[in-house]
Scaffold this motif. Sequence first.
Motif, PDB file in Angstrom:
ATOM      1  N   LEU A   1      -0.001   4.472  -2.127  1.00  0.00           N
ATOM      2  CA  LEU A   1      -1.304   5.458  -1.895  1.00  0.00           C
ATOM      3  C   LEU A   1      -1.007   6.752  -1.432  1.00  0.00           C
ATOM      4  CD1 LEU A   1      -3.362   2.898   0.193  1.00  0.00           C
ATOM      5  CD2 LEU A   1      -3.642   3.749  -2.089  1.00  0.00           C
TER       6      LEU A   1
ATOM      7  N   ALA B   1     -12.468  -6.982  -1.436  1.00  0.00           N
ATOM      8  CA  ALA B   1     -12.499  -5.796  -2.361  1.00  0.00           C
ATOM      9  C   ALA B   1     -11.298  -4.957  -2.578  1.00  0.00           C
ATOM     10  CB  ALA B   1     -13.437  -4.772  -1.397  1.00  0.00           C
ATOM     11  N   GLN B   2     -10.381  -4.987  -1.795  1.00  0.00           N
ATOM     12  CA  GLN B   2      -9.262  -4.026  -1.841  1.00  0.00           C
ATOM     13  C   GLN B   2      -8.438  -4.897  -2.725  1.00  0.00           C
ATOM     14  OE1 GLN B   2      -5.728  -4.095  -0.576  1.00  0.00           O
ATOM     15  NE2 GLN B   2      -5.916  -6.288  -0.256  1.00  0.00           N
ATOM     16  N   ASN B   3      -8.449  -6.337  -2.637  1.00  0.00           N
ATOM     17  CA  ASN B   3      -7.673  -6.877  -3.731  1.00  0.00           C
ATOM     18  C   ASN B   3      -8.267  -6.875  -5.185  1.00  0.00           C
ATOM     19  OD1 ASN B   3      -5.366  -8.953  -4.117  1.00  0.00           O
ATOM     20  ND2 ASN B   3      -7.007 -10.233  -4.780  1.00  0.00           N
ATOM     21  N   GLY B   4      -9.514  -6.600  -5.583  1.00  0.00           N
ATOM     22  CA  GLY B   4     -10.222  -6.477  -6.726  1.00  0.00           C
ATOM     23  C   GLY B   4      -9.619  -5.235  -7.393  1.00  0.00           C
ATOM     24  N   LEU B   5      -9.644  -4.147  -6.439  1.00  0.00           N
ATOM     25  CA  LEU B   5      -8.988  -2.856  -6.937  1.00  0.00           C
ATOM     26  C   LEU B   5      -7.402  -3.156  -7.350  1.00  0.00           C
ATOM     27  CD1 LEU B   5     -10.594  -0.237  -4.391  1.00  0.00           C
ATOM     28  CD2 LEU B   5     -11.590  -0.781  -6.718  1.00  0.00           C
ATOM     29  N   MET B   6      -6.755  -3.530  -6.370  1.00  0.00           N
ATOM     30  CA  MET B   6      -5.317  -3.916  -6.682  1.00  0.00           C
ATOM     31  C   MET B   6      -5.125  -4.813  -7.946  1.00  0.00           C
ATOM     32  SD  MET B   6      -2.312  -5.549  -4.274  1.00  0.00           S
ATOM     33  CE  MET B   6      -3.126  -4.749  -2.928  1.00  0.00           C
TER      34      MET B   6
ATOM     35  N   TRP C   1       0.957  -1.192  -0.279  1.00  0.00           N
ATOM     36  CA  TRP C   1       0.054   0.038   0.207  1.00  0.00           C
ATOM     37  C   TRP C   1       0.705   1.372  -0.077  1.00  0.00           C
ATOM     38  CZ3 TRP C   1      -0.674  -3.965   3.842  1.00  0.00           C
ATOM     39  CH2 TRP C   1      -1.736  -4.784   3.311  1.00  0.00           C
TER      40      TRP C   1
ATOM     41  N   VAL D   1      -7.046  -4.649 -10.690  1.00  0.00           N
ATOM     42  CA  VAL D   1      -7.197  -3.742 -11.756  1.00  0.00           C
ATOM     43  C   VAL D   1      -6.094  -2.964 -12.245  1.00  0.00           C
ATOM     44  CG1 VAL D   1      -8.436  -1.751 -12.597  1.00  0.00           C
ATOM     45  CG2 VAL D   1      -9.780  -3.689 -11.561  1.00  0.00           C
ATOM     46  N   LYS D   2      -5.291  -2.475 -11.290  1.00  0.00           N
ATOM     47  CA  LYS D   2      -3.876  -1.683 -11.408  1.00  0.00           C
ATOM     48  C   LYS D   2      -2.835  -2.629 -11.855  1.00  0.00           C
ATOM     49  CE  LYS D   2      -5.293   2.002  -8.127  1.00  0.00           C
ATOM     50  NZ  LYS D   2      -5.268   3.212  -9.207  1.00  0.00           N
TER      51      LYS D   2
ATOM     52  N   ARG E   1      -3.458  -3.532 -15.577  1.00  0.00           N
ATOM     53  CA  ARG E   1      -3.153  -2.466 -16.464  1.00  0.00           C
ATOM     54  C   ARG E   1      -1.867  -2.208 -16.669  1.00  0.00           C
ATOM     55  NH1 ARG E   1      -7.935   2.112 -14.258  1.00  0.00           N
ATOM     56  NH2 ARG E   1      -9.701   1.019 -15.467  1.00  0.00           N
TER      57      ARG E   1
END
Length: 445
Positions: free
Chosen positions: A267, A376-381, A264, A383-384, A387
């Motif tokens: 951030l 949820a936080q792993n889903g956001l990670m 993290w 995506v990054k 990409r």
Amino acid sequence: MAKIARTQGAAISPWLRGLTLAVLALYLALSAYVLWRAAVLTPYSDEIDWIQRWRDLQVHSDWSAYLLTPVNLHRLPWMFGLIAFDIQALGGTNLPLIVSGALSVGAMAWLLGREAARAAPAPLALPAATLAAMLTLMAGTILDAATPICVNYTHGAVLAVAAMVLADGGLREGLSWRRAAALLVAMTAALGDAAALAVWPALALGAIRRRDWAWLAAVLVAGGIFVGLYASGQGGDARSSTHGALQQPLVALRLALNYLMLPWTRLNLDLAWIGGLLIALIGLAAVLLRGGRQAPRAERLACSFILFSLGTAAMAGLGRSGLPDALNVPLRYGVLLAPLHVGLLMLALPYAGLLWRANRPFAQALCAAGLLLMAAQNGLMAVKVVRASEVVRTTLEDFRQGRRTPQMLVFVHPDLAHAERIYAGLRQDGLFQHELHLKRGTPAR
């Protein structure tokens, strides 16, 4: 405390068991997807030099030099062996490296999950194992497995965890067959990545806390000899790597604290050291105050996990502080912090057991919220991570098509002329000519 927390309580509710299994299944599916989508098959950066190393092997035929000559203080025979196998047997795919990385993080998730389940009160064994596996299989860790030049970190991490698990198992003191295997595995861990040398202080402290002097002597002798051989011939490189830390100790300290905030850290690079300092203080307090001679095995093992990760943070502070943009710690080191995260979880589980006994509905709701938040936080990670890998693949393809941009000095190689020669040789030999998920014609960004 642990004995009280392990007393029989009400079993886990069917809804929480179902939710836990569903979250775990979705998390594993996401991990597999990230591995597939983030995989980069085209060699770039350090791997370009490693391929040249293999070409040199075809001339001098010195396998010991090929496998063991240091690379930035690391000795990477597992990596170089897989590259040689890949080129000679498979025609150059990078798949052996990626598969080995996936197996490594999977094995580490299983080991840490198993130990977390053993540390948990009986009703919380499944959620504890699931949360430990989720902490290990975050998208940033999967990225290491999907990126061939980062796979060595997964090799070192899983073998270091295995060594600590082996060392603190069984009932005998002194040197047993299990502990002899732990010494051997600890040596192989550093042949995956030099950061795994941090396992030796963890083994030594475990022996001291148990007052197991015979085992301590074995660790010190075996570790001393191995580390001495590992460091031989690296005197100048070792001094230059620590020069920045000696010149700027505060930068080195802040770098280590930023490291402890992975994955993290990005951030907020300016404030990451505050979170890292909190983690460092909690970790040091845990190591100093817990895991004594009379402590249960799970508590001792948790302290070993924590000390190992703290040791890798200290090594990062010493070795990277002289580099440009040193405080922007690479995400690839995150896999080395999974033992710390799981170790802290293991120490907290007995208290979770007390909460379970005192207020079961609230404890179950808190457990469910923790699992869903992690997912949820792993889903956001994820995506990054996907990409970022797309950017790398597109940049590599642009380079192979003859385009040139400043960022290629970072993504492709600092010496673009050298990279051109290597790529030309790979095309001529038909090696590493395939890539996944490539959007051809997309301009570099």
